[in-house]
Scaffold this motif. Structure first.
Motif, PDB file in Angstrom:
ATOM      1  N   PRO A   6       0.823  -1.227   0.000  1.00  0.00           N
ATOM      2  CA  PRO A   6       0.000   0.000   0.000  1.00  0.00           C
ATOM      3  C   PRO A   6       0.848   1.263   0.000  1.00  0.00           C
ATOM      4  N   PHE A   7       0.313   2.286  -0.660  1.00  0.00           N
ATOM      5  CA  PHE A   7       0.948   3.602  -0.642  1.00  0.00           C
ATOM      6  C   PHE A   7       0.538   4.306   0.650  1.00  0.00           C
ATOM      7  N   GLU A   8       1.443   5.082   1.187  1.00  0.00           N
ATOM      8  CA  GLU A   8       1.138   5.845   2.401  1.00  0.00           C
ATOM      9  C   GLU A   8       1.199   7.327   2.081  1.00  0.00           C
ATOM     10  N   PHE A   9       0.060   8.012   2.193  1.00  0.00           N
ATOM     11  CA  PHE A   9      -0.024   9.434   1.873  1.00  0.00           C
ATOM     12  C   PHE A   9       0.255  10.245   3.134  1.00  0.00           C
ATOM     13  N   LEU A  10       1.340  10.981   3.104  1.00  0.00           N
ATOM     14  CA  LEU A  10       1.830  11.665   4.298  1.00  0.00           C
ATOM     15  C   LEU A  10       1.387  13.128   4.338  1.00  0.00           C
ATOM     16  N   ASP A  11       0.095  13.353   4.188  1.00  0.00           N
ATOM     17  CA  ASP A  11      -0.427  14.723   4.162  1.00  0.00           C
ATOM     18  C   ASP A  11      -0.180  15.450   5.483  1.00  0.00           C
ATOM     19  N   LYS A  12      -0.417  14.765   6.594  1.00  0.00           N
ATOM     20  CA  LYS A  12      -0.231  15.405   7.897  1.00  0.00           C
ATOM     21  C   LYS A  12       1.240  15.736   8.144  1.00  0.00           C
ATOM     22  N   GLU A  13       2.114  14.805   7.741  1.00  0.00           N
ATOM     23  CA  GLU A  13       3.545  15.031   7.916  1.00  0.00           C
ATOM     24  C   GLU A  13       4.016  16.205   7.055  1.00  0.00           C
ATOM     25  N   LEU A  14       3.471  16.293   5.846  1.00  0.00           N
ATOM     26  CA  LEU A  14       3.849  17.380   4.950  1.00  0.00           C
ATOM     27  C   LEU A  14       3.346  18.723   5.474  1.00  0.00           C
ATOM     28  N   GLU A  15       2.168  18.700   6.074  1.00  0.00           N
ATOM     29  CA  GLU A  15       1.596  19.939   6.614  1.00  0.00           C
ATOM     30  C   GLU A  15       2.414  20.440   7.801  1.00  0.00           C
ATOM     31  N   GLN A  16       3.034  19.516   8.552  1.00  0.00           N
ATOM     32  CA  GLN A  16       3.892  19.931   9.657  1.00  0.00           C
ATOM     33  C   GLN A  16       5.140  20.646   9.149  1.00  0.00           C
ATOM     34  N   LEU A  17       5.627  20.197   7.972  1.00  0.00           N
ATOM     35  CA  LEU A  17       6.802  20.836   7.381  1.00  0.00           C
ATOM     36  C   LEU A  17       6.446  22.169   6.742  1.00  0.00           C
ATOM     37  N   PHE A  18       5.223  22.255   6.216  1.00  0.00           N
ATOM     38  CA  PHE A  18       4.763  23.462   5.521  1.00  0.00           C
ATOM     39  C   PHE A  18       3.381  23.839   6.054  1.00  0.00           C
ATOM     40  N   PRO A  19       3.306  24.435   7.234  1.00  0.00           N
ATOM     41  CA  PRO A  19       2.003  24.806   7.812  1.00  0.00           C
ATOM     42  C   PRO A  19       1.235  25.720   6.873  1.00  0.00           C
ATOM     43  N   THR A  20      -0.071  25.457   6.742  1.00  0.00           N
ATOM     44  CA  THR A  20      -0.911  26.288   5.876  1.00  0.00           C
ATOM     45  C   THR A  20      -1.230  27.600   6.580  1.00  0.00           C
ATOM     46  N   SER A  21      -1.321  28.655   5.791  1.00  0.00           N
ATOM     47  CA  SER A  21      -1.630  29.970   6.343  1.00  0.00           C
ATOM     48  C   SER A  21      -3.133  30.161   6.418  1.00  0.00           C
ATOM     49  N   GLU A  22      -3.589  30.816   7.487  1.00  0.00           N
ATOM     50  CA  GLU A  22      -5.012  31.118   7.627  1.00  0.00           C
ATOM     51  C   GLU A  22      -5.393  32.384   6.869  1.00  0.00           C
ATOM     52  N   ASP A  23      -4.397  33.070   6.336  1.00  0.00           N
ATOM     53  CA  ASP A  23      -4.650  34.294   5.581  1.00  0.00           C
ATOM     54  C   ASP A  23      -5.313  33.935   4.257  1.00  0.00           C
ATOM     55  N   GLU A  24      -6.505  34.482   4.026  1.00  0.00           N
ATOM     56  CA  GLU A  24      -7.262  34.173   2.817  1.00  0.00           C
ATOM     57  C   GLU A  24      -6.524  34.573   1.556  1.00  0.00           C
ATOM     58  N   PHE A  25      -5.637  35.579   1.656  1.00  0.00           N
ATOM     59  CA  PHE A  25      -4.941  36.082   0.480  1.00  0.00           C
ATOM     60  C   PHE A  25      -3.594  35.388   0.265  1.00  0.00           C
ATOM     61  N   PHE A  26      -3.221  34.492   1.178  1.00  0.00           N
ATOM     62  CA  PHE A  26      -1.945  33.785   1.033  1.00  0.00           C
ATOM     63  C   PHE A  26      -2.134  32.643   0.048  1.00  0.00           C
ATOM     64  N   PRO A  27      -1.221  32.463  -0.930  1.00  0.00           N
ATOM     65  CA  PRO A  27      -1.392  31.408  -1.942  1.00  0.00           C
ATOM     66  C   PRO A  27      -1.470  30.023  -1.313  1.00  0.00           C
ATOM     67  N   LYS A  28      -2.324  29.178  -1.870  1.00  0.00           N
ATOM     68  CA  LYS A  28      -2.449  27.800  -1.417  1.00  0.00           C
ATOM     69  C   LYS A  28      -2.049  26.881  -2.568  1.00  0.00           C
ATOM     70  N   TYR A  29      -1.441  25.748  -2.220  1.00  0.00           N
ATOM     71  CA  TYR A  29      -0.941  24.844  -3.236  1.00  0.00           C
ATOM     72  C   TYR A  29      -1.406  23.429  -2.948  1.00  0.00           C
ATOM     73  N   VAL A  30      -1.460  22.633  -4.003  1.00  0.00           N
ATOM     74  CA  VAL A  30      -1.791  21.230  -3.859  1.00  0.00           C
ATOM     75  C   VAL A  30      -0.494  20.451  -3.854  1.00  0.00           C
ATOM     76  N   ASP A  31      -0.222  19.736  -2.799  1.00  0.00           N
ATOM     77  CA  ASP A  31       1.004  18.958  -2.742  1.00  0.00           C
ATOM     78  C   ASP A  31       0.731  17.622  -2.066  1.00  0.00           C
ATOM     79  N   LYS A  32       1.446  16.620  -2.494  1.00  0.00           N
ATOM     80  CA  LYS A  32       1.318  15.290  -1.911  1.00  0.00           C
ATOM     81  C   LYS A  32       2.709  14.739  -1.648  1.00  0.00           C
ATOM     82  N   LEU A  33       2.857  14.071  -0.520  1.00  0.00           N
ATOM     83  CA  LEU A  33       4.071  13.330  -0.215  1.00  0.00           C
ATOM     84  C   LEU A  33       3.642  11.887  -0.003  1.00  0.00           C
ATOM     85  N   VAL A  34       4.218  10.989  -0.793  1.00  0.00           N
ATOM     86  CA  VAL A  34       3.762   9.604  -0.785  1.00  0.00           C
ATOM     87  C   VAL A  34       4.922   8.659  -0.528  1.00  0.00           C
ATOM     88  N   LYS A  35       4.712   7.714   0.368  1.00  0.00           N
ATOM     89  CA  LYS A  35       5.720   6.708   0.687  1.00  0.00           C
ATOM     90  C   LYS A  35       5.468   5.484  -0.190  1.00  0.00           C
TER      91      LYS A  35
END
Length: 302
Positions: free
Chosen positions: A36-65
């Motif tokens: 099985p593939f392991e999707f490390l979304d939570k781990e990636l979010e810890q490395l790159f915390p999302t901003s709560e600022d509505e005007f801050f750019p948001k990106y789609v990223d996946k880290l997969v084991k």
């Protein structure tokens, strides 16, 4: 194009084995598809915390084991940019992702940038920095959807090719009429159903097509749903007068609820633009897709 972050995250998880086969001809020789593939979304979010600022750019990223046939682990970073605009910091951000992930996991990384924008001049493939004899160059896999050939993609026996075809269809929005976009979307749905793909993946791809390629008005949304029911031989459910009245009331209530929610979101968005930017009323109207009267009313009630 509006952001479709959740759609991309979902379809990558649904078709990740197909994603690997799409980019690696010998994927089944390299990767252990039975593990099985392991999707490390939570781990990636810890490395790159999302901003709560509505005007801050948001990106789609996946880290997969992913495991290889040799039994060793591979860390694969899939970074998908769904914002249809040039971004001068993109390559630098890809490099930042790489060194932060390497610093945490100390595992080999292969990175992908799938560019879904409509700017033919925007095609970053590496990040480079040099100063006084010290030089860094980071190359990553880049795939520009805009440059792909529809006929070639249609010949590829891989469900992920249908994802790319869907994005190509979405890029036609604004260039063709709603009727032409409808025909393109229905044609793609028929081609999807003709492919030898499992029901689960067809369901995911059909939802991606339905939600990613958006029409300018609700009439074509309903028209598309009905046409899909026809081509999938979905039985038409009949209803008595009681069911009809209840269904009509439900749809009327849902429509009113959506209108209220959309108006509330528009109000918040316009207030933020008025408070945090120097845009004039016409510019704000264009960005928020609202009328000048709507903006004037908000200014008056501030």
């Amino acid at each position: 194009m509006k952001r479709d972050d959740a759609l991309w995250k979902g379809i990558l998880e649904d078709l990740f084995d197909d994603f690997l086969r799409f980019f690696f001809n010998n994927a089944d020789e390299i990767f252990d598809m039975n593990r099985p593939f392991e999707f490390l979304d939570k781990e990636l979010e810890q490395l790159f915390p999302t901003s709560e600022d509505e005007f801050f750019p948001k990106y789609v990223d996946k880290l997969v084991k992913v495991f290889t046939k040799e039994g060793s682990e591979q860390w694969i970073l899939v970074h998908i940019e769904v914002q249809g605009a040039k971004d001068k910091t993109f390559a630098q951000r890809m490099y930042t992702y790489h060194y932060r992930i390497w610093d945490k996991y100390q595992k080999p990384i292969t990175a992908f940038a799938i560019l879904t924008d409509s700017n033919k001049h925007f095609y970053p493939t590496f990040f480079e920095q040099e100063l006084l004899g010290t030089k860094i160059r980071y190359d990553f896999n880049a795939y520009k959807v805009l440059f792909q050939n529809e006929k070639d993609l249609d010949q590829i026996d891989n469900p992920f090719a249908m994802v790319i075809l869907t994005v190509l269809t979405a890029l036609q929005k604004g260039k063709v009429s709603n009727e032409e976009l409808f025909n393109l979307k229905i044609n793609l749905a028929k081609r999807l159903l003709s492919k030898n793909i499992t029901k689960e993946k067809i369901r995911g791809l059909m939802n991606f097509l339905k939600l990613y390629v958006r029409f300018g008005n609700d009439e074509f949304i309903s028209k598309f749903d009905k046409e899909v029911d026809v081509i999938t031989n979905k039985p038409v459910k009949t209803m008595g007068i009681e069911e009809f009245v209840l269904d009509r009331e439900r749809r009327v209530g849902l429509k009113k609820g959506i209108e209220i929610a959309n108006k509330k979101k528009d109000t918040i968005f316009v207030k933020n633009l008025l408070e945090k930017t120097d845009f004039n009323d016409q510019q704000i109207a264009d960005i928020a897709n609202v009328t000048l009267e709507f903006i004037a009313k908000i200014r008056k009630n501030k």
